[in-house]
Design an enzyme around this catalytic site. Sequence first.
Site, PDB file in Angstrom:
ATOM      1  N   SER A   1      -9.656   8.171  -8.648  1.00 23.31           N
ATOM      2  CA  SER A   1     -10.619   6.789  -8.824  1.00 23.31           C
ATOM      3  C   SER A   1     -11.856   7.103  -8.880  1.00 23.31           C
ATOM      4  O   SER A   1     -12.262   7.986  -8.235  1.00 23.31           O
ATOM      5  CB  SER A   1     -10.103   5.937  -7.731  1.00 23.31           C
ATOM      6  OG  SER A   1     -10.825   4.643  -8.031  1.00 23.31           O
TER       7      SER A   1
ATOM      8  N   PRO B   1     -10.341   7.332 -12.950  1.00 25.72           N
ATOM      9  CA  PRO B   1     -10.606   6.146 -13.770  1.00 25.72           C
ATOM     10  C   PRO B   1     -11.589   5.316 -13.159  1.00 25.72           C
ATOM     11  O   PRO B   1     -11.636   4.835 -11.955  1.00 25.72           O
ATOM     12  CB  PRO B   1      -9.497   5.665 -14.126  1.00 25.72           C
ATOM     13  CG  PRO B   1      -8.315   6.223 -13.703  1.00 25.72           C
ATOM     14  CD  PRO B   1      -8.807   7.170 -12.534  1.00 25.72           C
TER      15      PRO B   1
ATOM     16  N   THR C   1       6.449   2.335 -12.651  1.00 22.29           N
ATOM     17  CA  THR C   1       7.087   0.810 -13.151  1.00 22.29           C
ATOM     18  C   THR C   1       6.117  -0.079 -13.717  1.00 22.29           C
ATOM     19  O   THR C   1       6.357  -1.168 -14.276  1.00 22.29           O
ATOM     20  CB  THR C   1       7.549   0.281 -11.589  1.00 22.29           C
ATOM     21  OG1 THR C   1       6.512   0.113 -10.547  1.00 22.29           O
ATOM     22  CG2 THR C   1       8.824   0.810 -11.108  1.00 22.29           C
TER      23      THR C   1
ATOM     24  N   LYS D   1      -9.288   7.744  -1.630  1.00 25.51           N
ATOM     25  CA  LYS D   1      -9.380   8.326  -3.172  1.00 25.51           C
ATOM     26  C   LYS D   1     -10.201   9.506  -3.032  1.00 25.51           C
ATOM     27  O   LYS D   1     -10.121  10.515  -3.660  1.00 25.51           O
ATOM     28  CB  LYS D   1      -9.792   7.366  -4.090  1.00 25.51           C
ATOM     29  CG  LYS D   1      -9.021   6.241  -4.417  1.00 25.51           C
ATOM     30  CD  LYS D   1      -7.620   6.963  -5.135  1.00 25.51           C
ATOM     31  CE  LYS D   1      -6.675   6.010  -5.407  1.00 25.51           C
ATOM     32  NZ  LYS D   1      -5.464   6.841  -6.202  1.00 25.51           N
TER      33      LYS D   1
ATOM     34  N   THR E   1      -4.854  -3.376 -14.959  1.00 29.42           N
ATOM     35  CA  THR E   1      -3.340  -3.294 -14.649  1.00 29.42           C
ATOM     36  C   THR E   1      -3.152  -4.368 -13.629  1.00 29.42           C
ATOM     37  O   THR E   1      -3.936  -5.179 -13.427  1.00 29.42           O
ATOM     38  CB  THR E   1      -3.160  -1.620 -14.197  1.00 29.42           C
ATOM     39  OG1 THR E   1      -3.793  -1.499 -12.963  1.00 29.42           O
ATOM     40  CG2 THR E   1      -3.556  -0.655 -15.117  1.00 29.42           C
ATOM     41  N   GLU E   2      -2.073  -4.132 -12.804  1.00 28.89           N
ATOM     42  CA  GLU E   2      -1.786  -4.786 -11.549  1.00 28.89           C
ATOM     43  C   GLU E   2      -2.507  -4.431 -10.233  1.00 28.89           C
ATOM     44  O   GLU E   2      -2.574  -5.212  -9.502  1.00 28.89           O
ATOM     45  CB  GLU E   2      -0.283  -4.758 -11.326  1.00 28.89           C
ATOM     46  CG  GLU E   2       0.702  -5.344 -12.475  1.00 28.89           C
ATOM     47  CD  GLU E   2       2.058  -5.137 -12.087  1.00 28.89           C
ATOM     48  OE1 GLU E   2       2.553  -4.462 -11.007  1.00 28.89           O
ATOM     49  OE2 GLU E   2       3.088  -5.452 -12.873  1.00 28.89           O
TER      50      GLU E   2
ATOM     51  N   ASP F   1       9.915   4.603  -2.496  1.00 29.77           N
ATOM     52  CA  ASP F   1       8.813   4.419  -2.046  1.00 29.77           C
ATOM     53  C   ASP F   1       8.097   5.676  -1.680  1.00 29.77           C
ATOM     54  O   ASP F   1       8.787   6.391  -0.675  1.00 29.77           O
ATOM     55  CB  ASP F   1       8.753   3.492  -0.719  1.00 29.77           C
ATOM     56  CG  ASP F   1       7.346   3.006  -0.533  1.00 29.77           C
ATOM     57  OD1 ASP F   1       6.338   3.937  -0.754  1.00 29.77           O
ATOM     58  OD2 ASP F   1       6.710   2.000  -0.037  1.00 29.77           O
TER      59      ASP F   1
ATOM     60  N   TYR G   1     -10.164   2.472   1.184  1.00 24.48           N
ATOM     61  CA  TYR G   1      -9.823   2.809  -0.054  1.00 24.48           C
ATOM     62  C   TYR G   1     -10.438   3.874  -0.646  1.00 24.48           C
ATOM     63  O   TYR G   1     -10.099   4.907  -1.121  1.00 24.48           O
ATOM     64  CB  TYR G   1      -9.733   1.511  -0.909  1.00 24.48           C
ATOM     65  CG  TYR G   1      -9.414   1.880  -2.657  1.00 24.48           C
ATOM     66  CD1 TYR G   1      -7.992   2.208  -2.923  1.00 24.48           C
ATOM     67  CD2 TYR G   1     -10.285   1.785  -3.354  1.00 24.48           C
ATOM     68  CE1 TYR G   1      -7.624   2.641  -4.100  1.00 24.48           C
ATOM     69  CE2 TYR G   1     -10.006   2.240  -4.643  1.00 24.48           C
ATOM     70  CZ  TYR G   1      -8.668   2.729  -5.127  1.00 24.48           C
ATOM     71  OH  TYR G   1      -8.345   2.976  -6.165  1.00 24.48           O
TER      72      TYR G   1
END
Length: 254
Positions: free
Chosen positions: A139, A182, A12, A156, A187-188, A59, A152
Amino acid sequence: MEKKIALITGATSGIGRATAIKLAQMGFDIIATGRRAERLGLLKEELPENVDFLPLTFDVRDRDKVMEILGSLPKKWSNISVLVNNAGNAHGLDPIQTGSLDDWDAMMDINVKGLLYVSKVIIPGMTERKSGIIINIGSIAGKEVYPNGNVYCGSKHAVDAITDGMRIDLNPFGIKVIGIHPGLVETEFSQVRFKGDEERAEKVYQGFEPLLAEDIAEIIEFVVSRPRHVVLADIVVLPTAQASATLVKKSATS
């Protein structure tokens, strides 16, 4: 000739959206998943007219929904050639001693378990056909640990390890497994991490030129288009200004 099908999770916005558009331009029919149905509708409008499109709203952390929806795909959509496990998030940037349990659950459930749930449904078809490409979006946080990144980074790192494990286990079936990791991509991502704090999110990308979602989509285009005997197994991509997870050359005025 029957067209190939690509499934992209988290389509999205950001990398997922850009990847869906790029793969559609390559001629793939697209299955796009996400939590926001209206965004999937907007995505359809950006795809070439000759591309078939199947939007699926759920989801990835909802195991039952993943199994129900992906496990009952119409026959036309069942032979998935490319799976892009892109759905993921970061919540908060707190030291471990004050971190939120809800944030931890969200990151582990989406980044790790969601990837596993989707893969669990799609992989058997690939092993049966002895072909396929799986791309897991990780990431730089899966290669390094930085202050306040704790859970986080842990999620990853798990993606990185799972990707390597997939590559080993699926090697007998000729399935390509790729990890793309990356650095800073505008982005968001930061809006989600900072829970809608626009000012704080914008500062993350000020004073240098970050990667764009389209940059990652172009890498995916290159990966997918390699000959059968070539796999770019593990890719770390950073903006030129970024040397590590924490070292970014910013302008003096930023």
